[in-house]
Motif scaffolding. Structure first.
Motif, PDB file in Angstrom:
ATOM      1  N   GLN A  82      -1.829  19.876   6.194  1.00  0.00           N
ATOM      2  CA  GLN A  82      -1.043  20.586   5.197  1.00  0.00           C
ATOM      3  C   GLN A  82      -0.029  19.639   4.571  1.00  0.00           C
ATOM      4  O   GLN A  82       0.630  18.874   5.275  1.00  0.00           O
ATOM      5  N   PHE A  83       0.070  19.695   3.229  1.00  0.00           N
ATOM      6  CA  PHE A  83       1.083  18.900   2.536  1.00  0.00           C
ATOM      7  C   PHE A  83       2.471  19.282   3.030  1.00  0.00           C
ATOM      8  O   PHE A  83       2.707  20.425   3.445  1.00  0.00           O
ATOM      9  N   LYS A  84       3.401  18.336   2.998  1.00  0.00           N
ATOM     10  CA  LYS A  84       4.798  18.623   3.325  1.00  0.00           C
ATOM     11  C   LYS A  84       5.354  19.621   2.322  1.00  0.00           C
ATOM     12  O   LYS A  84       4.853  19.737   1.193  1.00  0.00           O
ATOM     13  N   ASP A  85       6.403  20.362   2.716  1.00  0.00           N
ATOM     14  CA  ASP A  85       7.031  21.331   1.815  1.00  0.00           C
ATOM     15  C   ASP A  85       7.420  20.668   0.505  1.00  0.00           C
ATOM     16  O   ASP A  85       7.987  19.576   0.491  1.00  0.00           O
ATOM     17  N   THR A 129     -11.355   8.928  -2.412  1.00  0.00           N
ATOM     18  CA  THR A 129     -11.854   8.746  -1.056  1.00  0.00           C
ATOM     19  C   THR A 129     -10.633   8.736  -0.150  1.00  0.00           C
ATOM     20  O   THR A 129      -9.695   7.973  -0.373  1.00  0.00           O
ATOM     21  N   TYR A 130     -10.636   9.592   0.866  1.00  0.00           N
ATOM     22  CA  TYR A 130      -9.462   9.771   1.711  1.00  0.00           C
ATOM     23  C   TYR A 130      -9.656   9.105   3.067  1.00  0.00           C
ATOM     24  O   TYR A 130     -10.732   9.176   3.663  1.00  0.00           O
ATOM     25  N   THR A 131      -8.592   8.475   3.554  1.00  0.00           N
ATOM     26  CA  THR A 131      -8.548   7.938   4.902  1.00  0.00           C
ATOM     27  C   THR A 131      -7.418   8.644   5.631  1.00  0.00           C
ATOM     28  O   THR A 131      -6.270   8.633   5.180  1.00  0.00           O
ATOM     29  N   VAL A 132      -7.754   9.280   6.760  1.00  0.00           N
ATOM     30  CA  VAL A 132      -6.759   9.976   7.581  1.00  0.00           C
ATOM     31  C   VAL A 132      -6.434   9.053   8.749  1.00  0.00           C
ATOM     32  O   VAL A 132      -7.326   8.662   9.508  1.00  0.00           O
ATOM     33  N   HIS A 133      -5.169   8.667   8.869  1.00  0.00           N
ATOM     34  CA  HIS A 133      -4.721   7.722   9.891  1.00  0.00           C
ATOM     35  C   HIS A 133      -4.294   8.493  11.141  1.00  0.00           C
ATOM     36  O   HIS A 133      -3.162   8.956  11.234  1.00  0.00           O
ATOM     37  N   LEU A 134      -5.231   8.632  12.078  1.00  0.00           N
ATOM     38  CA  LEU A 134      -4.985   9.380  13.309  1.00  0.00           C
ATOM     39  C   LEU A 134      -4.517   8.460  14.419  1.00  0.00           C
ATOM     40  O   LEU A 134      -4.787   7.244  14.393  1.00  0.00           O
ATOM     41  N   PRO A 135      -3.853   9.034  15.447  1.00  0.00           N
ATOM     42  CA  PRO A 135      -3.487   8.233  16.621  1.00  0.00           C
ATOM     43  C   PRO A 135      -4.749   7.689  17.299  1.00  0.00           C
ATOM     44  O   PRO A 135      -5.868   8.137  17.028  1.00  0.00           O
ATOM     45  N   ASP A 136      -4.561   6.760  18.211  1.00  0.00           N
ATOM     46  CA  ASP A 136      -5.686   6.110  18.894  1.00  0.00           C
ATOM     47  C   ASP A 136      -6.493   7.068  19.771  1.00  0.00           C
ATOM     48  O   ASP A 136      -7.688   6.891  19.950  1.00  0.00           O
ATOM     49  N   THR A 137      -5.838   8.063  20.382  1.00  0.00           N
ATOM     50  CA  THR A 137      -6.552   9.007  21.249  1.00  0.00           C
ATOM     51  C   THR A 137      -6.258  10.437  20.807  1.00  0.00           C
ATOM     52  O   THR A 137      -5.202  10.728  20.234  1.00  0.00           O
ATOM     53  N   PHE A 138      -7.195  11.328  21.097  1.00  0.00           N
ATOM     54  CA  PHE A 138      -7.022  12.729  20.730  1.00  0.00           C
ATOM     55  C   PHE A 138      -5.865  13.364  21.487  1.00  0.00           C
ATOM     56  O   PHE A 138      -5.241  14.306  21.007  1.00  0.00           O
ATOM     57  N   ASP A 139      -5.552  12.868  22.681  1.00  0.00           N
ATOM     58  CA  ASP A 139      -4.438  13.400  23.465  1.00  0.00           C
ATOM     59  C   ASP A 139      -3.110  13.234  22.735  1.00  0.00           C
ATOM     60  O   ASP A 139      -2.155  13.957  23.005  1.00  0.00           O
ATOM     61  N   GLU A 140      -3.037  12.263  21.826  1.00  0.00           N
ATOM     62  CA  GLU A 140      -1.802  12.001  21.081  1.00  0.00           C
ATOM     63  C   GLU A 140      -1.620  12.938  19.898  1.00  0.00           C
ATOM     64  O   GLU A 140      -0.537  13.003  19.315  1.00  0.00           O
ATOM     65  N   ILE A 141      -2.673  13.650  19.499  1.00  0.00           N
ATOM     66  CA  ILE A 141      -2.582  14.573  18.352  1.00  0.00           C
ATOM     67  C   ILE A 141      -1.933  15.867  18.827  1.00  0.00           C
ATOM     68  O   ILE A 141      -2.406  16.499  19.770  1.00  0.00           O
ATOM     69  N   LYS A 142      -0.839  16.247  18.171  1.00  0.00           N
ATOM     70  CA  LYS A 142      -0.088  17.454  18.529  1.00  0.00           C
ATOM     71  C   LYS A 142       0.094  18.333  17.291  1.00  0.00           C
ATOM     72  O   LYS A 142       0.247  17.820  16.174  1.00  0.00           O
ATOM     73  N   PRO A 143       0.112  19.661  17.475  1.00  0.00           N
ATOM     74  CA  PRO A 143       0.358  20.547  16.331  1.00  0.00           C
ATOM     75  C   PRO A 143       1.693  20.221  15.663  1.00  0.00           C
ATOM     76  O   PRO A 143       2.699  19.976  16.324  1.00  0.00           O
ATOM     77  N   GLY A 144       1.681  20.177  14.341  1.00  0.00           N
ATOM     78  CA  GLY A 144       2.908  19.947  13.584  1.00  0.00           C
ATOM     79  C   GLY A 144       3.300  18.491  13.425  1.00  0.00           C
ATOM     80  O   GLY A 144       4.287  18.185  12.756  1.00  0.00           O
ATOM     81  N   MET A 145       2.545  17.569  14.044  1.00  0.00           N
ATOM     82  CA  MET A 145       2.914  16.159  13.924  1.00  0.00           C
ATOM     83  C   MET A 145       2.588  15.647  12.524  1.00  0.00           C
ATOM     84  O   MET A 145       1.767  16.218  11.813  1.00  0.00           O
ATOM     85  N   THR A 146       3.249  14.588  12.124  1.00  0.00           N
ATOM     86  CA  THR A 146       3.013  13.968  10.824  1.00  0.00           C
ATOM     87  C   THR A 146       1.808  13.053  10.910  1.00  0.00           C
ATOM     88  O   THR A 146       1.724  12.215  11.798  1.00  0.00           O
ATOM     89  N   ILE A 147       0.880  13.240   9.974  1.00  0.00           N
ATOM     90  CA  ILE A 147      -0.321  12.408   9.873  1.00  0.00           C
ATOM     91  C   ILE A 147      -0.293  11.742   8.501  1.00  0.00           C
ATOM     92  O   ILE A 147      -0.084  12.401   7.493  1.00  0.00           O
ATOM     93  N   LYS A 148      -0.487  10.442   8.467  1.00  0.00           N
ATOM     94  CA  LYS A 148      -0.506   9.697   7.201  1.00  0.00           C
ATOM     95  C   LYS A 148      -1.918   9.740   6.616  1.00  0.00           C
ATOM     96  O   LYS A 148      -2.896   9.601   7.335  1.00  0.00           O
ATOM     97  N   THR A 202      -0.510   6.882  -0.759  1.00  0.00           N
ATOM     98  CA  THR A 202      -0.332   7.227   0.656  1.00  0.00           C
ATOM     99  C   THR A 202       0.734   8.298   0.755  1.00  0.00           C
ATOM    100  O   THR A 202       1.769   8.227   0.110  1.00  0.00           O
ATOM    101  N   PHE A 203       0.443   9.320   1.573  1.00  0.00           N
ATOM    102  CA  PHE A 203       1.401  10.419   1.763  1.00  0.00           C
ATOM    103  C   PHE A 203       1.274  10.961   3.180  1.00  0.00           C
ATOM    104  O   PHE A 203       0.286  10.715   3.861  1.00  0.00           O
ATOM    105  N   ASP A 204       2.310  11.669   3.611  1.00  0.00           N
ATOM    106  CA  ASP A 204       2.330  12.286   4.944  1.00  0.00           C
ATOM    107  C   ASP A 204       1.934  13.749   4.830  1.00  0.00           C
ATOM    108  O   ASP A 204       2.226  14.404   3.824  1.00  0.00           O
ATOM    109  N   THR A 205       1.262  14.242   5.877  1.00  0.00           N
ATOM    110  CA  THR A 205       0.916  15.664   5.931  1.00  0.00           C
ATOM    111  C   THR A 205       1.539  16.273   7.145  1.00  0.00           C
ATOM    112  O   THR A 205       1.977  15.587   8.039  1.00  0.00           O
TER     113      THR A 205
END
Length: 84
Positions: free
Chosen positions: A32-35, A49-68, A81-84
């Motif tokens: 979701q885009f930032k407010d 073409t979109y690139t989603v920059h995720l953490p190295d492991t799925f365990d690091e992904i948390k609800p509400g975290m900022t994803i570039k 480049t923008f944050d979601t």
């Protein structure tokens, strides 16, 4: 579903709870885009073409975290480049 078509993430200004849950159930990451931000504020057309920059492991992904996210426009190749 969308995942089988190669869709790995969906970016929107807002999601209804059921739609977010359905995307997750299909293996698609709802972002979701930032407010105050939207595809219009970032001048996105949907043809990028979109690139989603995720953490190295799925365990690091948390609800509400900022994803570039980086959007590369064709044919000029300008990156946004923008944050979601």
């Amino acid at each position: 579903g969308p995942y089988l078509l190669g869709m790995k993430a969906a970016i929107a200004t807002t999601f209804e709870r059921i739609h977010r849950s359905n995307l997750i159930g299909m293996g698609v990451l709802p972002l979701q885009f930032k407010d105050g931000e939207s595809s219009e504020t970032h001048k996105l057309t949907g043809l990028e073409t979109y690139t989603v920059h995720l953490p190295d492991t799925f365990d690091e992904i948390k609800p509400g975290m900022t994803i570039k996210v980086t959007a590369k426009a064709a044919p000029d190749g300008v990156n946004t480049t923008f944050d979601t």
